[in-house]
Design a protein around this motif. Sequence first.
Motif, short mmCIF file in Angstrom:
data_model
loop_
_atom_site.label_atom_id
_atom_site.label_comp_id
_atom_site.label_asym_id
_atom_site.label_seq_id
_atom_site.Cartn_x
_atom_site.Cartn_y
_atom_site.Cartn_z
N GLU A 5 11.09 -0.46 4.99
CA GLU A 5 11.05 0.61 5.93
C GLU A 5 12.06 1.92 4.94
O GLU A 5 13.11 1.59 4.57
CB GLU A 5 11.75 0.28 7.21
CG GLU A 5 11.27 -0.78 8.10
CD GLU A 5 11.96 -1.29 9.29
OE1 GLU A 5 13.16 -1.02 9.12
OE2 GLU A 5 11.33 -1.61 10.28
N VAL A 6 11.40 2.97 5.42
CA VAL A 6 11.90 4.14 4.76
C VAL A 6 12.76 5.05 6.07
O VAL A 6 11.92 5.22 6.92
CB VAL A 6 10.91 5.10 3.97
CG1 VAL A 6 11.62 6.41 3.70
CG2 VAL A 6 10.23 4.65 2.95
N ARG A 7 13.94 4.76 5.70
CA ARG A 7 14.85 5.55 6.96
C ARG A 7 15.50 6.71 6.56
O ARG A 7 15.84 6.91 5.42
CB ARG A 7 15.93 4.47 7.11
CG ARG A 7 15.17 3.24 7.76
CD ARG A 7 16.44 1.96 8.16
NE ARG A 7 15.99 0.97 8.78
CZ ARG A 7 15.68 0.71 10.08
NH1 ARG A 7 15.90 1.75 10.89
NH2 ARG A 7 15.22 -0.51 10.48
N ALA A 8 16.14 7.48 7.52
CA ALA A 8 16.59 8.70 7.49
C ALA A 8 18.20 8.55 6.96
O ALA A 8 18.61 7.75 7.61
CB ALA A 8 16.70 9.53 8.86
N ILE A 9 18.45 9.31 5.91
CA ILE A 9 19.69 8.88 5.36
C ILE A 9 20.75 10.09 5.85
O ILE A 9 22.04 9.99 5.70
CB ILE A 9 19.80 9.10 3.64
CG1 ILE A 9 19.17 10.31 3.23
CG2 ILE A 9 18.98 7.88 3.29
CD1 ILE A 9 19.35 10.45 1.67
N ILE A 10 20.22 11.15 6.56
CA ILE A 10 21.04 12.01 7.07
C ILE A 10 20.07 12.74 8.33
O ILE A 10 18.93 12.67 8.41
CB ILE A 10 21.11 13.31 6.10
CG1 ILE A 10 19.78 13.71 5.70
CG2 ILE A 10 22.10 13.21 5.24
CD1 ILE A 10 20.12 15.17 4.66
N PRO A 11 20.97 13.19 9.33
CA PRO A 11 19.94 13.71 10.58
C PRO A 11 19.35 15.12 10.24
O PRO A 11 20.12 15.91 9.16
CB PRO A 11 21.33 14.03 11.61
CG PRO A 11 22.57 13.84 10.73
CD PRO A 11 22.54 13.26 9.61
N GLY A 12 18.31 15.06 10.67
CA GLY A 12 18.00 16.66 10.41
C GLY A 12 16.27 16.76 11.10
O GLY A 12 16.08 15.92 12.19
N ARG A 13 15.51 17.48 10.58
CA ARG A 13 14.12 17.80 11.03
C ARG A 13 13.25 17.62 9.93
O ARG A 13 13.27 17.96 9.05
CB ARG A 13 14.19 19.29 11.63
CG ARG A 13 12.93 19.47 12.45
CD ARG A 13 12.96 21.03 13.16
NE ARG A 13 13.12 22.09 12.06
CZ ARG A 13 12.12 22.91 11.49
NH1 ARG A 13 10.98 22.38 11.67
NH2 ARG A 13 12.56 23.43 10.57
N ILE A 14 11.94 17.00 10.34
CA ILE A 14 10.94 16.76 9.30
C ILE A 14 10.17 17.95 9.29
O ILE A 14 9.72 18.55 10.31
CB ILE A 14 9.80 15.68 9.89
CG1 ILE A 14 10.80 14.61 9.98
CG2 ILE A 14 8.78 15.44 8.96
CD1 ILE A 14 11.50 13.76 9.06
N VAL A 15 10.06 18.46 8.09
CA VAL A 15 9.42 20.02 7.81
C VAL A 15 7.98 19.51 7.15
O VAL A 15 7.11 20.59 7.17
CB VAL A 15 10.34 20.92 7.08
CG1 VAL A 15 11.43 21.29 8.00
CG2 VAL A 15 10.62 20.50 5.94
N ALA A 16 7.98 18.63 6.52
CA ALA A 16 6.49 18.43 5.65
C ALA A 16 6.45 16.89 5.66
O ALA A 16 7.45 16.08 5.31
CB ALA A 16 6.60 18.93 4.43
N ILE A 17 5.09 16.54 5.75
CA ILE A 17 4.88 15.07 5.41
C ILE A 17 3.76 14.92 4.35
O ILE A 17 2.78 15.69 4.37
CB ILE A 17 4.40 14.22 6.50
CG1 ILE A 17 5.49 14.06 7.80
CG2 ILE A 17 4.06 12.66 6.27
CD1 ILE A 17 5.05 13.62 8.84
N SER A 18 3.85 14.38 3.29
CA SER A 18 3.17 14.38 2.10
C SER A 18 1.76 13.30 2.06
O SER A 18 0.87 13.31 1.18
CB SER A 18 3.69 14.59 0.88
OG SER A 18 4.83 15.34 0.66
N VAL A 19 2.12 12.05 2.71
CA VAL A 19 1.43 11.04 2.51
C VAL A 19 0.94 10.51 4.03
O VAL A 19 1.80 10.88 5.03
CB VAL A 19 2.14 9.79 1.73
CG1 VAL A 19 2.12 10.48 0.33
CG2 VAL A 19 2.95 9.28 2.32
N GLY A 20 -0.04 9.91 4.17
CA GLY A 20 -0.34 9.22 5.40
C GLY A 20 -0.82 7.57 5.38
O GLY A 20 -0.80 7.09 4.19
N PRO A 21 -1.12 6.92 6.75
CA PRO A 21 -1.14 5.60 6.54
C PRO A 21 -2.49 5.38 5.63
O PRO A 21 -3.43 6.07 5.52
CB PRO A 21 -1.62 5.31 7.93
CG PRO A 21 -0.91 6.49 8.78
CD PRO A 21 -0.94 7.57 7.90
#
Length: 72
Positions: A5-21
Amino acid sequence: GGPLEVRAIIPGRIVAISVGPGDAVAAGQQLLVLEAMKMQNELRAPREGTVRAVAVAVGANVEVGDVLMVIE
């Protein structure tokens, strides 16, 4: 071995996703960009594998420890 599981290391907002399922990823490949305190942080794959699930969408707000992605 096993899912990672890749987890958030800091609070914030997702601005881009480079890969998909189903996408194959190499160790060090960019997975997504998380904006926190007006800085963009690239999260990279800790190992090679295949993306099993993406648990967030662009624009989502995340907290520390939230699952962002699962790699097998």
